[in-house]
Scaffold this motif. Structure first.
Motif, PDB file in Angstrom:
ATOM      1  N   ASN A  75      -8.485  11.736  -9.237  1.00  0.00           N
ATOM      2  CA  ASN A  75      -7.989  10.424  -8.847  1.00  0.00           C
ATOM      3  C   ASN A  75      -9.045   9.405  -9.260  1.00  0.00           C
ATOM      4  OD1 ASN A  75      -7.256   8.055  -7.562  1.00  0.00           O
ATOM      5  ND2 ASN A  75      -6.467   9.095  -5.744  1.00  0.00           N
ATOM      6  N   ARG A 120       2.225   6.689 -10.620  1.00  0.00           N
ATOM      7  CA  ARG A 120       1.268   7.627 -10.039  1.00  0.00           C
ATOM      8  C   ARG A 120      -0.173   7.160 -10.304  1.00  0.00           C
ATOM      9  NH1 ARG A 120       3.360  11.706 -11.925  1.00  0.00           N
ATOM     10  NH2 ARG A 120       2.121  12.003 -13.814  1.00  0.00           N
ATOM     11  N   GLU A 135       0.302   5.094  -6.706  1.00  0.00           N
ATOM     12  CA  GLU A 135       0.206   6.208  -5.758  1.00  0.00           C
ATOM     13  C   GLU A 135      -1.221   6.708  -5.612  1.00  0.00           C
ATOM     14  OE1 GLU A 135       3.061   8.996  -7.255  1.00  0.00           O
ATOM     15  OE2 GLU A 135       4.677   7.523  -7.120  1.00  0.00           O
ATOM     16  N   ASP A 136      -1.927   6.878  -6.742  1.00  0.00           N
ATOM     17  CA  ASP A 136      -3.327   7.309  -6.659  1.00  0.00           C
ATOM     18  C   ASP A 136      -4.186   6.269  -5.949  1.00  0.00           C
ATOM     19  OD1 ASP A 136      -2.751   9.655  -7.898  1.00  0.00           O
ATOM     20  OD2 ASP A 136      -3.761   9.197  -9.795  1.00  0.00           O
ATOM     21  N   SER A 193      -3.759   6.395  -2.171  1.00  0.00           N
ATOM     22  CA  SER A 193      -4.148   7.673  -1.564  1.00  0.00           C
ATOM     23  C   SER A 193      -5.617   8.001  -1.814  1.00  0.00           C
ATOM     24  CB  SER A 193      -3.267   8.798  -2.115  1.00  0.00           C
ATOM     25  OG  SER A 193      -3.434   8.933  -3.515  1.00  0.00           O
ATOM     26  N   ALA A 211      -2.655   2.424   3.664  1.00  0.00           N
ATOM     27  CA  ALA A 211      -3.732   3.108   2.936  1.00  0.00           C
ATOM     28  C   ALA A 211      -5.066   3.080   3.673  1.00  0.00           C
ATOM     29  CB  ALA A 211      -3.912   2.462   1.555  1.00  0.00           C
TER      30      ALA A 211
END
Length: 945
Positions: A198, A232, A236-237, A240, A273
């Motif tokens: 990530n 992503r 998303e990365d 997260s 987050a």
């Protein structure tokens, strides 16, 4: 065996031995460490009798006394960031920080008006969380034009390093992330581990432009897999990556027009987050309750489940807001100077006849082109026509270069042009004029009828026009610069000149440079380093800074007080934002703003009528309430429509402005009635900033650290450049200072604060005094000889499943059997300044008796403190129950609207089960347990010096 107390050398703590076992010649004990509330195994050789533990040394007493004072300051909400920082916060910034950290949930909307330093407030909150050990990883999301400002301001004001990650950097980071993260140690230093690739985990503090990380549903020419990979990597990365604090600047942009807009989806992801979440916006409401509801729901979805929940009582605890008219400095004086704004009419002289004709020709072209584009429902051509009108008002150079590029685009094969990007109304309105031109001229769409021939004619006219000499406005600018220089009595007067377009910027740079002015330029295409260099040059020798709107985002130019708006943006709020670049905290002059507009032009007539009407609205509603309405995509569209209507039908200018202002007034009226939910203005305290500047916390931290090292096998040596510290584990730090002022005075020194885990741990893991532990006899310099008795420190705590609160209480039991609390505080204060003189150990029978008497006295005098902690805990649980009840009721109402009985009943049953589970959790949280722990005891026998 009966449990008994010993001292663990390995843990520097008293411990209770609960079991021992000897095997193959080695004795291992299982001991309970009260400070950590854990049971561990310790070799018997690492245990000592309490009498010989060294816990009675003057260094140990100084350490515990100072550490307890630091721990007490942390629990009493003393603000660490202003004490440990080189920034001197203003009263409203102190209040913002104080309010932000008064609760566990640091999730707020910082809504100060423009120019009041919301970035500084966010930086103070960041530092406070870091100093308290609550935050390590921070993400800042800001509009593209403000991203570089965040990096520089955090570095300059707080010494915090942030990594700027631009859209083009993300693929590179993704490629190198696996190598960088492989073998990285985990947070507890348990050794290497393999982490997922990530890219966002590579840096602990990141700034990223808002629109580069929002998710997308689709994109022309992309399949579902490409869209998924894009989301992503960028979205998303990002969410997260394990952030502790997320800060969003210009957060009203996340509200969107619906909950399906990409920016709102980004906001939803960011809100989940991190536990700590700050939204920054000077104009959070913008007269639209649905968008404001979406915004505050990001702070707490349970508190704001529907629009009906957006009430003043529910919103106010989450909003921190100061208006400019309230703001004061540390002496209590108004923070802002008055402002003087003038409309400068620029006339076309005989020598400017070609320019006047060009203006009229382009206006006719734009009018006809716009009508044709709208009939054919080709909005993008309509946008271009409107921009042509703004370009010709700006400069001959701007319209000429754009006509050239349009002609090239009309001649280019269509396949070489890009598709018009999928921009929302909000995204389009965020772009400045130059950025809009770039989008349109690179986009693929067909020409209007006869457009190529018309563009060629206009281009020839623009070229002839440039041959005749400087633009009328450029000459007027020169006249005004000399005039202002004279009026202000400053031959080196600096001026900030705003234009919408880069070609105008370049033309003015050449024009002014040729006439002896030192000029620098800023626009949206420049890198962070280029922007920084330009700002430094303008702060230095350069006299004129020419900026576009995108280039001017985030500027803080208090050293300049003259703004010349060479082009007038159609939305008055953009004008306000431009002037706000100099009308900021620290401005010492009356701000002069001069707005250029051509005489006998549609724009001049619109501006005359509009300024009169807006003045009435500002007078009635106030700039702060009207600003909420003006700074919105909705208002941008309203003003665009008003100007377009005036250009298409110049004979109806008054009517066009009247209609637009009537709509604006209606929105302002609604905004006034709804913006009250942001809360009433609070009185500011000018003395708080001064009090914090002289707070002794850095001294306490220094005494705590130095005394601990001296008492526990380390060392602390004071040298010329600072302390030389060696920890018991062998770690060494040189050139150490403990205050922000010392760090500023000694470049290269290491500023040691509570942000350092080792230092913070000294205060948070205070050693416990064991029952029967010997009590030293001490005299303390500065105390009266009449003070005879036993002094002690106690930790009073309440512990529940998720909530722990503690207070430190000093206690003095005099030999006459009376408890004197003021004397207890006096002894504590003295121990922070001088070393106790240890004269021996008190008799053990008297020690045991004193332990019992002091415990009884601490229980009695500590009860009010305990009851206050219980009350805080119950209030917190009550608030959670109330919030849950409201959220479940709102969800139940929505489910009851479902038409199909089977679906409705199924959903209601699921909701009831969820509600029952939450109530059980709240019941468990409500259970709290009291603790009363002795930390230090000593027999005080006055000062026998």
């Amino acid at each position: 065996m009966e449990p008994f107390w010993q001292y663990s050398i390995s843990h520097n703590s008293a411990c209770k031995v609960i079991e021992s076992q000897t095997l193959w010649g080695e004795t291992i004990c299982r001991v309970w460490l009260p400070g950590r509330d854990t049971v561990v195994r310790v070799p018997a050789s690492r245990l000592q009798p309490l009498e010989s533990a060294g816990a009675n040394s003057s260094d140990h007493i100084a350490y515990v006394a100072a550490a307890a004072r630091v721990a007490d300051a942390l629990t009493q909400d003393v603000l660490l960031a202003p004490i440990e920082s080189t920034v001197i916060p203003l009263p409203h910034q102190i209040r913002a920080l104080s309010r932000a950290i008064e609760h566990d949930r640091v999730r707020y909307l910082l809504a100060d008006e423009v120019g009041l330093g919301k970035t500084i407030e966010a930086g103070l909150i960041l530092r406070e969380l870091k100093l308290r050990g609550l935050a390590r990883r921070t993400l800042v999301v800001a509009p593209k034009g403000l991203a570089t400002q965040w990096v520089s301001e955090m570095r300059f004001h707080f010494g915090e390093t942030f990594q700027l990650v631009l859209p083009e950097d993300i693929k590179t980071l993704k490629r190198i992330a696996p190598e960088s993260l492989l073998g990285k140690q985990d947070a507890n230093n348990h050794g290497p581990e393999t982490l997922p690739a990530n890219a966002w985990q590579m840096f602990s503090q990141v700034v990223v432009p808002m629109d580069s990380v929002k998710p997308m549903d689709k994109r022309r020419g992309w399949n579902a897999a490409q869209v998924a990979e894009y989301n992503r990597n960028r979205f998303e990365d990002l969410i997260s990556a394990g952030w502790d604090l997320v800060i969003v600047d210009e957060a009203h942009r996340l509200g969107g027009s619906t909950d399906q807009v990409a920016r709102f989806k980004l906001g939803k992801g960011l809100s989940e987050a991190a536990p700590y979440f700050l939204l920054l916006s000077a104009t959070p409401h913008q007269g639209k309750t649905d968008a404001f509801h979406r915004l505050v729901s990001l702070i707490d979805a349970d508190e704001f489940p529907d629009i009906a929940s957006v009430t003043r009582e529910r919103v106010q605890p989450y909003v921190i807001r100061t208006e400019k008219r309230q703001a004061i400095d540390a002496e209590g004086n108004p923070l802002f100077k008055p402002r003087r704004t003038e409309l400068a009419s620029v006339s076309w002289e005989d020598r400017h006849e070609e320019q006047r004709q060009l203006y009229e020709a382009v206006t006719a072209y734009a009018r006809e082109g716009y009508n044709q584009a709208m009939q054919e429902k080709r909005n993008y051509i309509g946008f271009l026509m409107i921009l042509m009108q703004r370009l010709v008002v700006s400069s001959t150079a701007a319209i000429r270069s754009t006509l050239e590029r349009r002609l090239d685009a009309l001649a280019a094969p269509q396949e070489q042009m890009s598709l018009f990007p999928e921009l929302s109304e909000e995204e389009w309105s965020d772009l400045d004029g130059q950025e809009q031109i770039e989008v349109l001229l690179h986009s693929r769409f067909k020409a209007l009828k006869n457009e190529r021939a018309e563009v060629k004619l206009l281009l020839d006219a623009a070229a002839r026009c440039e041959q005749t000499g400087p633009d009328a406005k450029a000459e007027a600018l020169l006249d005004w610069l000399y005039r202002l220089q004279s009026e202000e009595g400053d031959p080196d007067l600096k001026a900030l000149v705003f234009t919408e377009f880069v070609p105008t910027q370049e033309m003015l740079r050449h024009f002014l440079t040729e006439r002896g002015f030192s000029v620098v330029c800023l626009n949206g295409s420049m890198s962070m380093e280029e922007r920084k260099r330009v700002q430094e040059d303008f702060a230095g020798d350069a006299r004129i800074l020419i900026s576009t709107d995108a280039g001017g985002e985030g500027l803080n130019l208090q050293f300049c007080h003259v703004v010349i708006n060479y082009d007038i943006p159609w939305n008055p709020m953009r004008l306000e934002q431009r002037i706000g670049r100099v009308d900021r905290i620290g401005q010492t002059h009356v701000v002069r703003a001069v707005n250029f507009v051509f005489e006998d032009s549609v724009e001049h007539r619109v501006r005359e009528v509009l300024e009169t009407k807006l003045a009435v609205i500002f007078e009635e509603f106030g700039i702060d309430k009207t600003g909420d309405v003006l700074d919105s995509a909705q208002a941008g569209k309203l003003f665009d429509e008003m100007y377009v209507e005036a250009i298409l039908n110049p004979e109806r200018v008054d009517e066009s402005v009247e209609n637009a202002v009537a709509r604006l007034e209606e929105q302002a009226r609604e905004a006034r009635s709804t913006a009250s939910i942001l809360g009433a203005a609070e009185e500011l305290n000018p003395g708080e900033a001064q009090r914090l500047l002289t707070h002794p916390l850095p001294h306490w931290v220094e005494r705590m650290t130095v005394s601990y090292l001296s008492a526990n096998g380390g060392s602390a040596e004071k040298k010329k450049r600072g302390w030389h510290l060696t920890w018991p584990d062998g770690d060494t730090i040189t050139n150490v200072v403990f205050s922000g002022k010392e760090a500023e005075q000694r470049p290269g020194a290491r500023h040691l604060t509570l942000e350092e885990p080792k230092v913070r741990g000294l205060a948070m893991r205070l050693p416990r005094l064991a029952p029967g532990q010997p009590i030293p006899i001490a005299s303390i310099p500065g105390l009266s000889e009449e003070i005879q008795g036993v002094w002690s420190l106690w930790r009073i705590a309440i512990a529940s499943m998720e909530w722990n609160r503690r207070r430190i209480m000093p206690l003095f039991l005099a030999d006459n059997g009376m408890v004197y609390m003021p004397t207890a505080r006096r002894v504590w204060d003295q121990l922070l300044a001088v070393d106790a003189d240890i004269r021996g150990i008190w008799d053990m029978d008297l020690t045991r008796k004193a332990h019992d008497q002091l415990h009884a006295a601490a229980e009695d005098h500590g009860r009010p403190i305990y009851e206050e902690l219980v009350r805080e805990h119950r209030d917190r649980i009550s608030r959670e129950r109330e919030k849950a009840d409201y959220a479940f009721a709102a969800r139940r109402r929505n489910i009851e609207k479902i038409g199909l009985p089977q679906v409705r009943n199924y959903r209601l049953n699921l909701l009831a089960q969820e509600e029952q589970n939450l109530r059980k959790q709240l019941d468990q949280k409500a259970q709290a347990y009291p603790e009363l722990t002795p930390l230090l005891m000593m027999r005080v026998e006055g000062n026998h010096e």
